[in-house]
Design a protein around this motif. Sequence first.
Motif, PDB file in Angstrom:
ATOM      1  N   LYS A  94       0.814  -1.212   0.000  1.00  0.00           N
ATOM      2  CA  LYS A  94       0.000   0.000   0.000  1.00  0.00           C
ATOM      3  C   LYS A  94       0.852   1.269   0.000  1.00  0.00           C
ATOM      4  O   LYS A  94       0.453   2.288  -0.544  1.00  0.00           O
ATOM      5  CB  LYS A  94      -0.954  -0.007   1.200  1.00  0.00           C
ATOM      6  N   GLU A  97       1.817   1.779  -3.563  1.00  0.00           N
ATOM      7  CA  GLU A  97       0.665   2.191  -4.369  1.00  0.00           C
ATOM      8  C   GLU A  97       0.255   3.643  -4.128  1.00  0.00           C
ATOM      9  O   GLU A  97      -0.585   4.175  -4.865  1.00  0.00           O
ATOM     10  CB  GLU A  97      -0.537   1.287  -4.073  1.00  0.00           C
ATOM     11  N   GLU A 101      -2.415   5.984  -6.420  1.00  0.00           N
ATOM     12  CA  GLU A 101      -3.765   6.368  -6.015  1.00  0.00           C
ATOM     13  C   GLU A 101      -4.044   7.811  -6.417  1.00  0.00           C
ATOM     14  O   GLU A 101      -5.141   8.133  -6.878  1.00  0.00           O
ATOM     15  CB  GLU A 101      -3.929   6.196  -4.507  1.00  0.00           C
ATOM     16  N   PRO A 107      -7.556   0.043  -8.852  1.00  0.00           N
ATOM     17  CA  PRO A 107      -6.913  -0.837  -7.858  1.00  0.00           C
ATOM     18  C   PRO A 107      -6.188  -2.027  -8.478  1.00  0.00           C
ATOM     19  O   PRO A 107      -5.084  -2.380  -8.039  1.00  0.00           O
ATOM     20  CB  PRO A 107      -8.092  -1.287  -6.991  1.00  0.00           C
TER      21      PRO A 107
END
Length: 257
Positions: A94, A97, A101, A107
């Motif tokens: 995460k 990522e 985002e 996703p």
Amino acid sequence: MFIEIKDVSISFEENQERVDVLEHVNLNIEKGEFVCILGSSGCGKSTLLNVIAGFEKADRGTILIDGKPVEKPSSDYVTIFQNYGLLPWRTVQKNVELGLEEKKISPAERKVIAQKYIDMVGLSGAEKKRPAQLSGGMKQRAAIARALAVSPEILYMDEPFGALDPITRMKLQDDVLRICKEEKKTILFVTHDMEEAIYLSDRIVILDSEIRGIKSVVNIKLPAFRDRTSDDFIAARDKLFEVFHMKREVEYPEYYI
């Protein structure tokens, strides 16, 4: 020229007085070039990097990237700091990522892109771990993967390996050099370590606090992937040490080693 630094001067306020850090700095950097900014503590290395990256403003002068003036940080140009900057509540996956985002990538696509760079920096298997579960070297790998995931044109790196042990540091130097060549990134790398500068860079820009600017520029004419124990590398290190301690007698001279 990709990055143009034109007559840049930088100061800050201390005890209600202006203190000059850098004066009349001029430098051009080509696309795909790996440039190390080298100097002792307090010479303005990080300050110059922050101004080029758009985090701080110069008092005078202009910085252009691809012909456009730098006015603020851009997602096309990513900075990696010594303290990693990972979000502690996010996993490695995460964290990597995060920039994706902001780019509104789906996703499913984010996961694929993030995995590519997690694998590239050697963190396969650590995707679900949080920063508290990682070593310093692993944290820096995660920070590098996060930076690369958004496909930046430029990587600014401010002493990113300074807090790491020597073995981890050398391994990450190898990884950054390999990734730089594979991804064809332009990298500005701040360091105070002469061997690190020689090992990584195409050119070394030496800053000096006494002259508040560029003392000299050293062009490294060694193979792209270097042997730290070779005679050529040792000779280059000795020459850089000599240049580092020379007095500047003309507007910053260029050397080839």
